[in-house]
Design a protein around this motif. Structure first.
Motif: not given
Length: 557
Positions: A128-145
Motif C-alpha cells: 500500500l504506497p503513499f497517496a495524495c489528498d486532492p483537497t490539499l494537493h491541487r493546482k495553484r496559481t503562483p505570483c509570476p515574480e
C-alpha cells in the motif's frame, strides 16, 4: 461500520489520511491536543474504536502508548493495523521493532518488496504506497515574480552515506540542475545547516528554508520542473504523489517503483544519469506544451488511482475480513503460503565470565583477553543461550512440512574495538547458567570451533550502524538442535590466545551508550538467531498443504 483510531499527530499524516476516511464516510478518531497516555486511555474508553492504526516513526509510537493500546485491544478484541512507512531503509531497526512489540493483526507497507518479508513472518501483509489528498494537493496559481525554473522540496540531514540511494538521487537530479545555470530553489529543513556535507557545491542564496506543509503545493506550482528524490528502487516517496496531485511537472529517478505506477513521458519524466537529467531539463523547459500536458495527465492519474480514499478503501476491505473472523471466533488464514518462513530467537542468557575473582560481567558481552598489571593474561569468555525448544514444539504440533534453510547468529559491536579480532564460537557440552558461572563452574566445550569470524577495527558511529553487525552462519548446528540434539548454547572466545584485546558486543541488559544514544528500539541490537525455513513440498503442490492461521507462526521467540 467499523470505527478507526489514528494514533498519529505528525502534520503530514494528520492532514492527509483523514481525507480518505471522510470520503468513504468511515468514522475516524484522532488524538486530542497535548496528547498523553492517560488521555489516550480515556479517549479509547469513550470512543470504543474497532481498529487502531499506527503509521510512521513519530512521537506517539512509544512504549507508554503501546501499553495503553495493549490493554484496550485485549479487553475489546480491537484490531491493530500497522501501515509501515519506513521500509526498506529502516525495516531491521524500526519496522521489525514495531511488529515484534505491537504484534499488529494486519500490516501494510509502502515498499513492494517488503511484503514478502512480512508474510514470511506469518503476518497478513499487503502493498500500500503513499497517496495524495486532492483537497490539499491541487493546482495553484503562483505570483509570476515567485517563479523558478527548477524546485526541490526535501529534507537534508547531517549524515548521508555516499552509498545511500538518496545520495545518488541528489547527485543525479540536483547536481546537474545546479550546473545548468537556471533559477533553482530549494525548500526544506536542514539545507542551510548541512548543505556543505554534499559532495558538490550548493549556493547558499538558493536555500529558502523550511516551509509549512500546507504551502508546499504552491511551491510545486512555482516551478517549471520539480525534482523528485527517491529513497530506494522499490518504493515511491510521499512527495511523488503530492507533486503529481498538485498538477506540477515531476522529474524523478527511473526505478521499478516509478514504472509500477506511472508511464514516463505520459505522467512524469525520469532520468538514469546526471547527463540524462541535464538533457531532460533542457528539453522540457523549452517545450512547455509537452511539459504541461504531462503534468495534467500525471494529476489525472493520481486522482483516479492514488488518493488516500483509494488507500483507506483497501485497508478497510482487508481489515473487515479479519474483524468478521474475530467476531465469529473463527481463525483467519493467510491467503496463501509464503515461500519461506522466518523466526528470530532472542538470547535468554548472555553472560561474560571474567575471572575467578570477578565472576560475571554486566551489560556487555565481552570477548577477548586482558593483561593484568602483574602480567597475567585473563580470558573473557562470552556465553549465549537461545531457546530453540519453542520452535521445535511448534513444528511437531503442527507437523509442518518445512525444513531449515539457513540460520544466522547476529551480534552487534557496542563500541570501537582497539584492533581487529578473530572470535571463535565453541559448543558447551553441559548446562550452565549465571549461578554456575559465578561459582566458577565453566562448562566444558568442544575442542573444534563451530565457526569463527572477524570483528574489524572499523566502527560505524552513525545510524543505522549496520556495519557494526556481525552475522555468522551456523545452519548445521541449529539443524542439529532442531533435530533433538542437546542445546547448551554457545561460548565465544578470542581465537588468538596471545591477543590482549577485547571486543564488547551488545548484550540483553544493554540500553544504549554514547554511540547508540539509548534508542527505544534497543532490542533490535540484542543477540539473536535468525532462522529461515523453506517448504519441503514443491511450489506447484503446496495448494494441498493446510494454510497458516495469521499470527500463529512464532516470528519472534
Amino acid at each position: 461500520m467499523s470505527k478507526w483510531y489514528l494514533l498519529e499527530i505528525a502534520t503530514h499524516y494528520r492532514m492527509t489520511l483523514p481525507f480518505g476516511f471522510s470520503t468513504l464516510h468511515l468514522p475516524l478518531v484522532t488524538p486530542p491536543p497535548q496528547m498523553t497516555p492517560q488521555r489516550f486511555a480515556q479517549q479509547l474508553a469513550g470512543e470504543r474504536p474497532d481498529v487502531l492504526l499506527l503509521t510512521g516513526w513519530t512521537s506517539l509510537q512509544v512504549e507508554p502508548y503501546f501499553r495503553v493500546m495493549d490493554r484496550y485491544c485485549e479487553e475489546t478484541q480491537a484490531l491493530k493495523v500497522f501501515w509501515s512507512f519506513e521500509d526498506p531503509l529502516h525495516t531491521q531497526t524500526w519496522s521489525k521493532y514495531i511488529v515484534e512489540r505491537v504484534q499488529p493483526d494486519l500490516i501494510f507497507t509502502h515498499a513492494f518488496e517488503s511484503v514478502a518479508l512480512y508474510r514470511s513472518m506469518g503476518k497478513t501483509a499487503n502493498y500500500l504506497p503513499f497517496a495524495c489528498d486532492p483537497t490539499l494537493h491541487r493546482k495553484r496559481t503562483p505570483c509570476p515574480e515567485d517563479r523558478v525554473d527548477i524546485a526541490l522540496v526535501a529534507t537534508l540531514k547531517e549524515h548521508y552515506r555516499s552509498d545511500w540511494w538518496r545520495m545518488h538521487a541528489l547527485q543525479w537530479l540536483l547536481q546537474p540542475a545546479l550546473q545548468s545555470g537556471l533559477r533553482v530553489g530549494i525548500w526544506g529543513k536542514g539545507w542551510q545547516e548541512y548543505h556543505e556535507v554534499l559532495p558538490f557545491p550548493v549556493p547558499a542564496e538558493i536555500l529558502k528554508g523550511p516551509i509549512a506543509y500546507t504551502s508546499v503545493p504552491e511551491i510545486y506550482n512555482r516551478a517549471g520542473i520539480v525534482l523528485g528524490l527517491q529513497n530506494a528502487p522499490d518504493l515511491l516517496t510521499q512527495r511523488t504523489f503530492e507533486v503529481l496531485g498538485s498538477g506540477a511537472f515531476l522529474l524523478t529517478i527511473d526505478t521499478p517503483a516509478v514504472r509500477r505506477h506511472f508511464v514516463p513521458g505520459q505522467h512524469l519524466a525520469v532520468t538514469e544519469s546526471p547527463e540524462q537529467t541535464a538533457a531532460q531539463i533542457a528539453f522540457y523547459l523549452n517545450h512547455p506544451a509537452e511539459r504541461n500536458a504531462i503534468a495534467q495527465q500525471g494529476q489525472q492519474e493520481v486522482y483516479a488511482h492514488h488518493t488516500y480514499a483509494h488507500r483507506v478503501a483497501v485497508m478497510a476491505e482487508e481489515t473487515e475480513k479479519v474483524l468478521q473472523a474475530r467476531r465469529k471466533a473463527k481463525p483467519f488464514f493467510l491467503p496463501s503460503l509464503p515461500d519461506t518462513l522466518q523466526t528470530e530467537v532472542r538470547a535468554t542468557h548472555d553472560f561474560t565470565w571474567r575471572s575467578e575473582k570477578e565472576g560475571v560481567l554486566g551489560r556487555y558481552l565481552t570477548v577477548g583477553n586482558v593483561c593484568t598489571t602483574t602480567g597475567i593474561v585473563v580470558q573473557r569468555c562470552g556465553f549465549l543461550y537461545f531457546p530453540t525448544e519453542a520452535i521445535v514444539r511448534f513444528l511437531k504440533e503442527k507437523q509442518s512440512p518445512i525444513r531449515l534453510r539457513e540460520a544466522h547468529l547476529s551480534l552487534f559491536v557496542a563500541e570501537p574495538p582497539r584492533q581487529a579480532e578473530q572470535i571463535a564460537l565453541l559448543l558447551p557440552k553441559e548446562k550452565w547458567d549465571e549461578a554456575s558461572l559465578n561459582a566458577h563452574r565453566l562448562p566444558a566445550c568442544t575442542d573444534q570451533n563451530v565457526a569463527d569470524f572477524w570483528v574489524p577495527k572499523a566502527f560505524e558511529p552513525l545510524y543505522p550502524w549496520s556495519e557494526n553487525q556481525c552475522s555468522i552462519t551456523i545452519t548445521t548446528l541449529v539443524q542439529a538442535w532442531l533435530s533433538g540434539k542437546p542445546n547448551y548454547g554457545l561460548s565465544l572466545v578470542n581465537a588468538d590466545p596471545g591477543s590482549t584485546s577485547t571486543v564488547n558486543f551488545i548484550g540483553t541488559r544493554w540500553k544504549g551508550n554514547d554511540f547508540y544514544r539509548f534508542p527505544s528500539y534497543a532490542t533490535r541490537f540484542h543477540p539473536r538467531l535468525t532462522l529461515t525455513f523453506e517448504w519441503v513440498t514443491p511450489a506447484g503442490q503446496r495448494e494441498k498443504e493446510p494454510l497458516l492461521v495469521a499470527g500463529e507462526w512464532p516470528a519472534f521467540l
